[in-house]
Design an enzyme around this catalytic site. Structure first.
Site, PDB file in Angstrom:
ATOM      1  N   ASP A  10       0.850  -1.188   0.000  1.00 33.36           N
ATOM      2  CA  ASP A  10       0.000   0.000   0.000  1.00 33.36           C
ATOM      3  C   ASP A  10       0.886   1.238   0.000  1.00 33.36           C
ATOM      4  O   ASP A  10       1.797   1.354   0.827  1.00 33.36           O
ATOM      5  CB  ASP A  10      -0.927  -0.036   1.215  1.00 33.36           C
ATOM      6  CG  ASP A  10      -1.943  -1.163   1.083  1.00 33.36           C
ATOM      7  OD1 ASP A  10      -2.724  -1.133   0.121  1.00 33.36           O
ATOM      8  OD2 ASP A  10      -1.941  -2.080   1.926  1.00 33.36           O
TER       9      ASP A  10
ATOM     10  N   ASP B  46      -6.894  -4.793  -4.636  1.00 31.06           N
ATOM     11  CA  ASP B  46      -7.347  -4.391  -3.296  1.00 31.06           C
ATOM     12  C   ASP B  46      -8.101  -3.071  -3.309  1.00 31.06           C
ATOM     13  O   ASP B  46      -7.825  -2.207  -2.506  1.00 31.06           O
ATOM     14  CB  ASP B  46      -6.112  -4.280  -2.385  1.00 31.06           C
ATOM     15  CG  ASP B  46      -6.494  -3.943  -0.951  1.00 31.06           C
ATOM     16  OD1 ASP B  46      -7.575  -4.357  -0.520  1.00 31.06           O
ATOM     17  OD2 ASP B  46      -5.726  -3.251  -0.266  1.00 31.06           O
TER      18      ASP B  46
HETATM   19 ZN   LIG Z   1      -4.062  -2.284  -0.517  1.00 28.69          ZN
END
Ligand SMILES: [Zn+2]
Length: 1024
Positions: free
Chosen positions: A262, A372
């Site tokens: 991320d 995601d």
């Molecule tokens: Zn993610």
């Protein structure tokens, strides 16, 4: 061949094998206990603690003081550097020697000034291999540096993963020593583990599981942990089992190493740079010793970071990219949110990403990679195809709260009919471990059995976990073709999608958006980030339009390509799928808002410079002027500063993509504002007539030309409502259906409606409501001359906890569907709750407008920075503010400014120009100056109102202008793009600005003739 067990009892055999490899029980006598041989302490460890993330060269210059394992350091977000000196005992010759390092935090080993490996307990990386076989000539004395970040794989949540970080956590190194690593024991353990897992995963229903059981039982019989000479017999038995092969029809699993990082989330952007370095250098180490290993890696921004901060590592990566083993995927700048970025932002994600990959590695990605993200716009297939991408991989829809998505492999058909081949890895994870369970789940969960016989399995720890491990590779290697399990091959996205496409005859098609039935609060959380995104999208749009025109009007003007690219990259970075959704910690919010500030200040300067180049020459008589960046004429009331700094109102008329001097004109029908006997206020402008109650709600909203009341009988428009907003877990992410049961209107009036502007060009009234003893709403309701909508300029002082503020407009419209603007188009969603698919859409996203229309009449709700909507039955609701407490304990606290508008209309929303008015609300006319004698001029206009000229920019190759248009009504249309620029020739191009040599645009003396199918995006290169 097997020795006969006494009991016909699966359990005893299975547990016997489990205990033989247990790391808890019987380690004094089992195989696990033999994994490590001798150990010896390090010669010395010294540490230096730094509040900042400093580079290696700076770190080694610092003072180091002695450190003993167990000593604590910190706090959170600091960095502890260790200098480790060690001497490997002579007597370990021939052995494999590891530095065993067990610590909190995330560490990087540096050797000879270079990063060499990541160490993260949470990612099962606690060993740095000093030598695989100690030789006499090897240097026995080594100095290493270990850079240890004081944060975990998932940041430093206080008590739970997504709680706000604990700023005062302490960290320690628990173990740091030299050990002899027994590789033969490790190999045999892996054999045992895989067999035990096969027994468990295949269960009692399959005889293959029993074959594994008796194999593993016999291996225990054969193996004496104290005598490594017995290992080979046990290993041979395992090998025999693993090499009993499948039939030809078996499912094939395409295993690919992966590390989902991320770009910011529970840690700041700066730490992500180090996470990338630690993870990718670990991957490179694995590649060196595992020639078959393939790793997929997304997000150009992360490559860009590594290139800047770890140049040596980056050139190693380039080497393995060339070999086809380190595979850049996705094609985008970051893995962006799939809902909120504008159409042009999504194009830029691909443009910046694909161009970066092409420049650095000579490749364009062929697949979009977004495992995601919280839902996927119906416009994405067209944008992918326009960016050279026809495959898509995600798995997030497996998180749906209500409905199980019916496909694993399918064609996804977008808004315009574009198709992309789409694959959801059926194991429902992008962080597999190469275990039997992953393989079995991949086959069992495949929803296209018999239609698609290939699946992806992405393995590796994400975020700070550092990606795949040797153990994962060893597991997968054992079961490449083992009867009873799917075939496993180390693969690439290209191989997977080629196979899927070659056998795609039976695949189903899903049309329209991939709506995630979860995380629907992310359309609203962190309102300042949303506002920054929307405003900066508009600012960058305007900078590009004005700069493109200035380039032609003023030969001395330099198009600021590099600065514009830098600003776009900041905007794109903030569109990362935990930043723009608002699901990040407070530090990330501060970074993100800082980037918007940069875009606004640098962008504001670029815009002023370009406007100056466009408008006036120095030493000439200048007059106030207005620039319109939108492709239609605008006739609006604006606020202008006069020479003395006094602001006043003016009604201006500006041609499309053009400039006009401000002339004083009077509206045909001025606005009137009347306070009525009962204290309500009547405002009208000849188009609309509204009655505002003392509490600011609308008692009436009347469309004069249609003689129609827009507000539902016995209801009021502009009704603020509060909800309790306590989700099940994902605080910043989720708003649950049950919040709707807690609706409470905001009724307490602090300051009743009073007139601010009494009419003429503008009528306005303001009022203040109390939400609670902590929060208030102050609003100005504005009606301008000639304007078909009423604006609500809103300020909220917000200090709530787990509450949700919305505004409602119950309208006199009946329709089973409402329409919401999305990227380059719109979608319809139901206004009822017939099926589970309908009721799961109780909170949906949209961009600048939503509309509810019946035949001949409708109402549109416009906004300037909101994304959360719902329309249930005849009530249109705009979501305004939330107050989650995790992962940012202060999310959305403070003062907010935003504007929405209500627009009743006749006909369809297309015929009523709702789309254009929503653009007008979001793209303010820009004040500038021009020579006093300048006639109004227009650079571009479009023949059909259905077609919107969205983008005008300089091409990336700097030799042409790029214009991008799209069909916005959902109609087939032929139209003309008119321009007053001296056009030499024009070519169709894709979204990466690559000309289509087969498609010159039809340039006539009138302009360029263009054909559109519904929602089609067309990009052109214009050579002037
Ligand atoms: Zn993610």
């Amino acid at each position: 061949m097997y020795r006969q067990p006494v009991l016909k009892n699966r359990r005893t055999l299975l547990e016997r094998a489990e205990k033989f490899i247990s790391d808890i029980y019987f380690t004094d006598c089992n195989l696990r206990g033999r994994l490590y041989g001798d150990s010896c302490p390090l010669e010395s460890i010294a540490s230096h603690l730094s509040a900042e993330r400093i580079p290696f060269a700076e770190a080694v210059e610092q003072d180091f003081s002695p450190y003993s394992p167990g000593d604590t350091f910190g706090p959170t977000w600091w960095t502890c550097w260790f200098r480790v000196t060690l001497t490997i005992p002579e007597s370990w010759r021939g052995k494999e020697v590891h530095l065993l390092w067990e610590s909190d935090g995330e560490a990087m080993v540096w050797r000879d000034g270079q990063p060499v490996q990541g160490l993260t307990k949470e990612g099962e990386k606690t060993s740095y291999i000093l030598t695989e076989c100690l030789k006499e000539e090897d240097s026995h004395s080594v100095t290493l540096y270990v850079e240890l970040a004081c944060n975990g794989l998932f940041g430093a949540g206080h008590g739970s993963m997504i709680a706000a970080p604990d700023p005062n956590k302490k960290y320690s190194v628990q173990k740091a020593e030299l050990v002899v690593f027994n590789r033969d024991t490790r190999e045999l353990l892996t054999d045992f583990e895989m067999l035990v897992d096969i027994v468990k995963q295949l269960g009692e229903g399959e005889q293959r599981g029993y074959q594994a059981l008796f194999t593993v039982n016999e291996m225990v019989n054969l193996c004496d942990p104290a005598d490594p000479n017995t290992f080979s017999k046990a290993h041979s038995l395992a090998h025999k089992f693993f090499t009993q092969r499948n039939g030809q029809s078996q499912h094939t699993v395409h295993a690919m190493g992966h590390c989902h990082i991320d770009s910011a989330w529970l840690w700041p952007y700066d730490e992500t740079i180090r996470k990338c370095g630690r993870s990718w250098v670990t991957v490179i180490r694995l590649m060196e010793s595992n020639p078959e290993f393939v790793f997929t890696c997304s997000q150009a921004q992360q490559f860009h970071w590594v290139k800047s901060c770890y140049p040596g590592l980056f050139s190693q990566i380039q080497h393995y990219v060339k070999n086809g083993r380190f595979i850049p995927v996705g094609g985008t700048w970051v893995e962006m949110d799939g809902n909120l970025p504008s159409g042009e932002s999504m194009v830029r994600q691909f443009l910046e990403g694909q161009r970066f990959f092409h420049q650095e590695f000579g490749i364009y990605c062929k697949e979009f990679w977004l495992p995601d993200t919280f839902g996927y716009s119906a416009q994405l297939p067209q944008i992918m195809q326009g960016s050279g991408i026809s495959n898509f991989l995600t798995q997030k829809l497996s998180w749906n709260l209500v409905n199980v998505f019916p496909h694993s492999t399918f064609f996804w058909e977008g808004l315009d009919g574009s198709h992309v081949l789409t694959h959801f890895p059926p194991g429902n994870s992008y962080e597999m471990k190469g275990k039997v369970e992953d393989l079995v789940n991949t086959v069992r969960n495949n929803k296209d059995k018999g239609r698609a016989n290939h699946s992806a399995a992405l393995f590796g720890f994400g975020d700070g976990g550092g990606g795949p491990t040797q153990l994962m590779l060893d597991r997968l290697k054992r079961v490449q073709d083992t009867d009873g399990l799917p075939k496993v091959q180390m693969s690439s996205p290209d191989k997977l999608f080629s196979q899927l496409r070659a056998e795609s005859a039976l695949l189903c098609t899903w049309t329209g958006e991939l709506f995630l039935e979860l995380h629907n609060g992310t359309y609203t959380t962190q309102a300042e980030i949303k506002r920054g995104n929307r405003q900066c999208e508009a600012l960058l749009h305007d900078i590009e339009v004005v700069s493109s025109l200035a380039l032609w009007r003023d030969k001395a003007f330099r198009y600021p390509s590099d600065q514009i690219r830098e600003l776009w990259r900041l905007l794109l970075l903030n569109q990362f799928h935990d930043v723009i959704p608002g699901s990040c910690i407070e530090m990330v919010v501060e970074d993100a808002l800082g980037y918007y500030k940069d875009i606004r200040s640098i962008g504001g300067r670029l815009l002023r410079d370009a406007l100056r180049a466009l408008g006036s020459k120095e030493q000439e008589v200048v007059s106030a002027a207005v620039f319109n960046s939108l492709p239609w004429e605008r006739n609006e009331v604006i606020e202008l500063q006069d020479g003395a700094g006094q602001s006043g109102l003016a009604l201006v008329r500006v041609p499309s993509c053009g400039l006009a001097a401000v002339k004083v004109t009077q509206p045909v029908a001025p606005v009137s504002v009347t306070v009525q006997a009962d204290g309500t206020v009547l405002m009208e402008n000849g188009i609309l007539r509204t009655i505002v109650n003392k509490d600011g709600s609308l008692a009436s909203l009347y469309l004069v030309s249609a003689s129609r009341e827009a507000i539902s009988d016995d209801c009021c428009g502009n009704q603020f409502v509060m909800f309790d907003d306590i989700p099940l877990y994902w605080d910043a992410w989720d708003v649950m259906d049950y919040h709707l049961q807690t609706r409470k209107p905001v009724l307490e009036v602090v300051q009743p409606a009073q007139v601010v502007s009494s009419g003429g060009l503008r009528g306005s009234i303001s009022f203040t409501l109390r939400i609670s003893d902590r929060s208030t709403i102050t609003q100005e309701i504005v009606l301008d001359a000639l304007c078909p909508y009423i604006k609500f300029n809103t300020q909220v002082n917000w200090a709530e906890s787990h509450k949700f503020l919305k505004v409602e407009f119950p309208v006199q419209v009946r329709s089973p569907n409402a329409t919401y603007e999305i990227q380059f188009g719109h979608v319809q969603r139901p206004t009822h709750r017939n099926t589970s698919w309908d009721w799961a859409k109780f909170e949906v996203w949209g961009h600048k407008w939503a509309d509810l229309s019946e035949h001949g009449f409708g109402v549109a709700l416009l906004n300037d920075c909101k994304y959360g909507h719902s329309v249930y039955k005849n009530t249109m609701t705009l979501s305004l503010l939330r107050a989650p407490k995790a992962p940012d304990a202060n999310a959305d606290m403070g003062t907010h400014h935003f504007t929405y508008a209500i627009m009743p209309h006749t006909g369809s929303f297309q015929d009523a120009s709702v789309i254009q008015h929503a653009y007008n609300l979001n793209f303010p006319l820009r004040s500038t100056q021009c020579c006093a004698d300048t006639m109004p001029w227009s650079a571009f206009s479009v023949g059909s109102p259905a077609v919107i000229l969205e983008t005008i920019k300089r091409s990336e190759e700097k030799n042409a202008l790029v214009v991008r248009l799209y069909e916005s009504y959902g109609s087939s249309v032929t139209t003309t793009l008119y321009t007053t620029l001296p056009l030499r020739e024009a070519w169709h191009c894709d979204l990466l600005e690559r000309p289509d040599s087969l498609r010159p645009a039809a340039v006539t003396s009138a302009g360029i003739t263009l054909n559109f199918s519904p929602f089609q995006i067309v990009s052109l290169l214009l050579f002037l």
